[in-house]
Structures are given as structure tokens and as C-alpha cells.
Design a protein around this motif. Structure first.
Motif, PDB file in Angstrom:
ATOM      1  N   PRO A  70     -44.516 -66.224  50.995  1.00 41.82           N
ATOM      2  CA  PRO A  70     -45.580 -67.342  50.484  1.00 41.82           C
ATOM      3  C   PRO A  70     -46.820 -66.861  49.967  1.00 41.82           C
ATOM      4  CG  PRO A  70     -45.504 -67.210  53.117  1.00 41.82           C
ATOM      5  CD  PRO A  70     -44.502 -66.196  52.772  1.00 41.82           C
ATOM      6  N   GLY A  71     -47.005 -67.082  48.840  1.00 36.47           N
ATOM      7  CA  GLY A  71     -47.963 -66.849  48.083  1.00 36.47           C
ATOM      8  C   GLY A  71     -47.608 -65.611  47.232  1.00 36.47           C
ATOM      9  N   PHE A  72     -46.592 -64.987  47.245  1.00 34.96           N
ATOM     10  CA  PHE A  72     -46.360 -63.674  46.543  1.00 34.96           C
ATOM     11  C   PHE A  72     -44.708 -63.856  45.480  1.00 34.96           C
ATOM     12  CE2 PHE A  72     -48.644 -62.308  50.020  1.00 34.96           C
ATOM     13  CZ  PHE A  72     -49.511 -61.311  49.611  1.00 34.96           C
ATOM     14  N   GLN A  73     -44.602 -64.996  45.019  1.00 34.17           N
ATOM     15  CA  GLN A  73     -43.780 -65.414  44.258  1.00 34.17           C
ATOM     16  C   GLN A  73     -43.937 -64.590  42.735  1.00 34.17           C
ATOM     17  OE1 GLN A  73     -45.295 -67.810  45.678  1.00 34.17           O
ATOM     18  NE2 GLN A  73     -43.811 -68.056  47.210  1.00 34.17           N
ATOM     19  N   THR A  74     -42.870 -64.572  42.055  1.00 34.38           N
ATOM     20  CA  THR A  74     -42.935 -64.154  40.684  1.00 34.38           C
ATOM     21  C   THR A  74     -42.469 -65.264  39.567  1.00 34.38           C
ATOM     22  OG1 THR A  74     -42.241 -62.019  41.268  1.00 34.38           O
ATOM     23  CG2 THR A  74     -42.130 -62.582  39.112  1.00 34.38           C
ATOM     24  N   LEU A  75     -43.515 -65.327  38.653  1.00 34.39           N
ATOM     25  CA  LEU A  75     -43.119 -66.635  37.665  1.00 34.39           C
ATOM     26  C   LEU A  75     -42.308 -66.021  36.365  1.00 34.39           C
ATOM     27  CD1 LEU A  75     -46.236 -68.534  37.635  1.00 34.39           C
ATOM     28  CD2 LEU A  75     -44.148 -68.994  38.846  1.00 34.39           C
ATOM     29  N   THR A  76     -41.226 -66.582  36.117  1.00 37.57           N
ATOM     30  CA  THR A  76     -40.722 -66.092  35.210  1.00 37.57           C
ATOM     31  C   THR A  76     -40.684 -67.298  33.855  1.00 37.57           C
ATOM     32  OG1 THR A  76     -38.536 -66.671  35.793  1.00 37.57           O
ATOM     33  CG2 THR A  76     -39.146 -64.277  36.070  1.00 37.57           C
ATOM     34  N   LEU A  77     -40.673 -66.858  32.624  1.00 31.39           N
ATOM     35  CA  LEU A  77     -40.716 -67.797  31.577  1.00 31.39           C
ATOM     36  C   LEU A  77     -39.213 -67.580  30.902  1.00 31.39           C
ATOM     37  CD1 LEU A  77     -42.055 -70.033  29.846  1.00 31.39           C
ATOM     38  CD2 LEU A  77     -42.889 -68.257  28.311  1.00 31.39           C
ATOM     39  N   ASP A  78     -38.441 -68.321  30.784  1.00 30.80           N
ATOM     40  CA  ASP A  78     -37.020 -68.171  30.325  1.00 30.80           C
ATOM     41  C   ASP A  78     -36.364 -66.902  30.576  1.00 30.80           C
ATOM     42  OD1 ASP A  78     -37.233 -70.913  29.435  1.00 30.80           O
ATOM     43  OD2 ASP A  78     -38.273 -70.168  27.594  1.00 30.80           O
ATOM     44  N   GLY A  79     -36.622 -66.517  31.767  1.00 27.03           N
ATOM     45  CA  GLY A  79     -35.967 -65.276  32.457  1.00 27.03           C
ATOM     46  C   GLY A  79     -37.020 -64.078  32.034  1.00 27.03           C
ATOM     47  N   GLU A  80     -38.192 -64.157  31.579  1.00 28.22           N
ATOM     48  CA  GLU A  80     -39.020 -62.950  31.212  1.00 28.22           C
ATOM     49  C   GLU A  80     -40.276 -63.094  32.512  1.00 28.22           C
ATOM     50  OE1 GLU A  80     -38.916 -60.389  29.230  1.00 28.22           O
ATOM     51  OE2 GLU A  80     -37.060 -60.930  28.508  1.00 28.22           O
ATOM     52  N   GLU A  81     -40.619 -62.050  33.092  1.00 23.94           N
ATOM     53  CA  GLU A  81     -41.709 -62.177  33.970  1.00 23.94           C
ATOM     54  C   GLU A  81     -43.002 -62.427  33.245  1.00 23.94           C
ATOM     55  OE1 GLU A  81     -44.136 -59.131  36.843  1.00 23.94           O
ATOM     56  OE2 GLU A  81     -42.106 -59.436  37.238  1.00 23.94           O
ATOM     57  N   ILE A  82     -43.657 -63.290  33.825  1.00 21.29           N
ATOM     58  CA  ILE A  82     -45.056 -63.725  33.102  1.00 21.29           C
ATOM     59  C   ILE A  82     -46.305 -63.450  34.028  1.00 21.29           C
ATOM     60  CG2 ILE A  82     -44.010 -65.205  31.342  1.00 21.29           C
ATOM     61  CD1 ILE A  82     -44.994 -67.385  32.962  1.00 21.29           C
ATOM     62  N   TYR A  83     -45.936 -63.524  35.431  1.00 20.06           N
ATOM     63  CA  TYR A  83     -47.020 -63.498  36.314  1.00 20.06           C
ATOM     64  C   TYR A  83     -46.320 -63.250  37.791  1.00 20.06           C
ATOM     65  CZ  TYR A  83     -51.385 -64.242  38.845  1.00 20.06           C
ATOM     66  OH  TYR A  83     -52.558 -63.929  39.771  1.00 20.06           O
ATOM     67  N   ARG A  84     -46.974 -62.260  38.631  1.00 15.57           N
ATOM     68  CA  ARG A  84     -46.656 -61.935  39.823  1.00 15.57           C
ATOM     69  C   ARG A  84     -47.760 -61.997  40.677  1.00 15.57           C
ATOM     70  NH1 ARG A  84     -42.477 -58.189  41.959  1.00 15.57           N
ATOM     71  NH2 ARG A  84     -41.882 -58.089  39.435  1.00 15.57           N
ATOM     72  N   PHE A  85     -47.736 -62.886  41.558  1.00 17.86           N
ATOM     73  CA  PHE A  85     -48.742 -63.394  42.587  1.00 17.86           C
ATOM     74  C   PHE A  85     -48.931 -62.204  43.587  1.00 17.86           C
ATOM     75  CE2 PHE A  85     -47.317 -67.396  41.441  1.00 17.86           C
ATOM     76  CZ  PHE A  85     -48.371 -68.191  41.273  1.00 17.86           C
ATOM     77  N   GLY A  86     -50.287 -61.681  43.810  1.00 16.77           N
ATOM     78  CA  GLY A  86     -50.528 -60.510  44.727  1.00 16.77           C
ATOM     79  C   GLY A  86     -49.850 -59.123  44.208  1.00 16.77           C
ATOM     80  N   ALA A  87     -49.795 -58.885  43.088  1.00 24.04           N
ATOM     81  CA  ALA A  87     -49.223 -57.781  42.447  1.00 24.04           C
ATOM     82  C   ALA A  87     -49.928 -56.552  42.940  1.00 24.04           C
ATOM     83  CB  ALA A  87     -49.279 -57.964  40.886  1.00 24.04           C
ATOM     84  N   HIS A  88     -51.062 -56.564  43.413  1.00 25.89           N
ATOM     85  CA  HIS A  88     -51.859 -55.307  43.628  1.00 25.89           C
ATOM     86  C   HIS A  88     -51.302 -54.956  45.202  1.00 25.89           C
ATOM     87  CE1 HIS A  88     -53.978 -58.853  45.223  1.00 25.89           C
ATOM     88  NE2 HIS A  88     -54.288 -58.019  46.290  1.00 25.89           N
ATOM     89  N   ALA A  89     -50.768 -55.818  46.085  1.00 21.31           N
ATOM     90  CA  ALA A  89     -50.624 -55.869  47.294  1.00 21.31           C
ATOM     91  C   ALA A  89     -49.489 -54.677  47.543  1.00 21.31           C
ATOM     92  CB  ALA A  89     -50.224 -57.065  48.035  1.00 21.31           C
ATOM     93  N   SER A  90     -49.750 -53.812  48.616  1.00 22.25           N
ATOM     94  CA  SER A  90     -48.644 -52.970  48.722  1.00 22.25           C
ATOM     95  C   SER A  90     -47.398 -53.583  49.648  1.00 22.25           C
ATOM     96  CB  SER A  90     -49.040 -51.684  49.428  1.00 22.25           C
ATOM     97  OG  SER A  90     -49.586 -51.859  50.711  1.00 22.25           O
ATOM     98  N   LYS A  96     -53.928 -61.018  49.616  1.00 25.29           N
ATOM     99  CA  LYS A  96     -53.749 -61.553  48.294  1.00 25.29           C
ATOM    100  C   LYS A  96     -54.926 -61.057  47.655  1.00 25.29           C
ATOM    101  CE  LYS A  96     -51.631 -64.634  46.484  1.00 25.29           C
ATOM    102  NZ  LYS A  96     -51.549 -65.917  45.915  1.00 25.29           N
ATOM    103  N   SER A  97     -56.119 -61.111  48.023  1.00 28.84           N
ATOM    104  CA  SER A  97     -57.493 -60.802  47.466  1.00 28.84           C
ATOM    105  C   SER A  97     -57.627 -59.256  47.161  1.00 28.84           C
ATOM    106  CB  SER A  97     -58.669 -61.225  48.471  1.00 28.84           C
ATOM    107  OG  SER A  97     -59.715 -60.827  47.920  1.00 28.84           O
TER     108      SER A  97
END
Length: 151
Positions: A62-82, A119-120
Motif C-alpha cells: 500500500p502506497g508503494f505502487q509504480t505508475l506506468t503510461l502505456d508500459g513505460e514507468e512514469i512514477y514510483r511511490f516511495g522510490a527513496h525507501a529501502s 514514504k516521507s
């Protein structure tokens, strides 16, 4: 990131595409400030020329999904978190072992607060790792204390 809005790069979109609530657990995709409806697992974004693009979300946390636009990654929630931080945020769910309604409610509340902490990107990494563990210990002490009072 005024108002917790994050712009998304959607070439040829008919307006400004943004994420509202990117730092939280729940979010929405906006087009010109209006929420897009999610249909068949995707948000359809109208493009200039009458075409459409699809934004899809993948991931189970929850809260750590990845958004893709027509198959290309455009945003990763909480990308900084290990990975370790993401594992630590599940520590409050150990309180469910208390098997009481209060333990379960406390576990869920502390889990969601741990998601927000992890996530912060404003919180130092070591603290993002420590806070879910500290909160779990505090929650356990509360449950032990309350059980001592009641019985």
C-alpha cells in the motif's frame, strides 16, 4: 510539491496530469484538477488528436505502487525507501498476535502510520527504519498495561 500534488509527464495530454496524495497511502490521478475515474484497472488520459493513453498501477504494498503510461514507468511511490524500511513498516502488524479487538485496531493504525513515515523523504533513513519498530514496542507496552488493568 504544493498541496501534495506531483505532476506526471504525459506527452500530448489535453491538460495537466497530476497525482494528488502522492505522500499518503491513497491517491488519485487528476486531469486539470479533476479526478479521473479508474476503469478496468487504469486511468484513461485523453490526448490531443483524439487519442488516449492509459496509466496503470502495479505493486502490492500500500502506497508503494509504480505508475506506468502505456508500459513505460512514469512514477514510483516511495522510490527513496529501502527494502529494509519497507519490511520494518510491517512490524506493527505483530500486535495482531495479541488477538484482541484493541490489538488488531492498534496494529492497523500503527501500520498505516508506519507507511506514512517510510514514504516521507523528509525523515532521515535511520529514523524511517526505527520509528515503526519503536511504535510497535510502545503499542505492545500499551496492550500489556491495559491487560494488566483489566485482569
Amino acid at each position: 510539491m504544493a498541496g501534495n500534488l506531483v505532476p506526471l509527464n504525459v506527452p500530448k495530454a489535453t491538460g495537466k496530469v497530476e497525482i494528488k496524495g502522492a505522500q499518503g497511502v491513497f491517491y488519485s490521478i487528476l486531469l486539470n484538477g479533476e479526478p479521473l475515474k479508474r476503469r478496468k484497472g487504469a486511468w484513461t488520459v485523453p490526448l490531443r488528436g483524439g487519442k488516449e493513453s492509459r496509466i496503470m498501477a502495479s505493486g502490492l504494498l500500500p502506497g508503494f505502487q509504480t505508475l506506468t503510461l502505456d508500459g513505460e514507468e512514469i512514477y514510483r511511490f516511495g522510490a527513496h525507501a529501502s527494502r529494509a524500511e519497507k519490511i520494518a513498516m510491517f512490524a506493527p502488524l505483530l500486535l495482531v498476535l495479541g488477538a484482541t479487538t484493541l490489538a488488531m485496531i492498534l496494529a492497523i493504525l500503527l501500520f498505516f502510520s508506519s507507511v506514512l513515515v517510510v514514504k516521507s523523504d523528509q525523515i532521515p533513513a535511520k529514523l524511517r527504519m526505527a520509528l515503526p519498530l519503536i511504535n510497535t514496542c510502545a503499542g505492545a507496552m500499551i496492550l500489556v498495561g491495559l491487560s494488566g488493568l483489566s485482569g
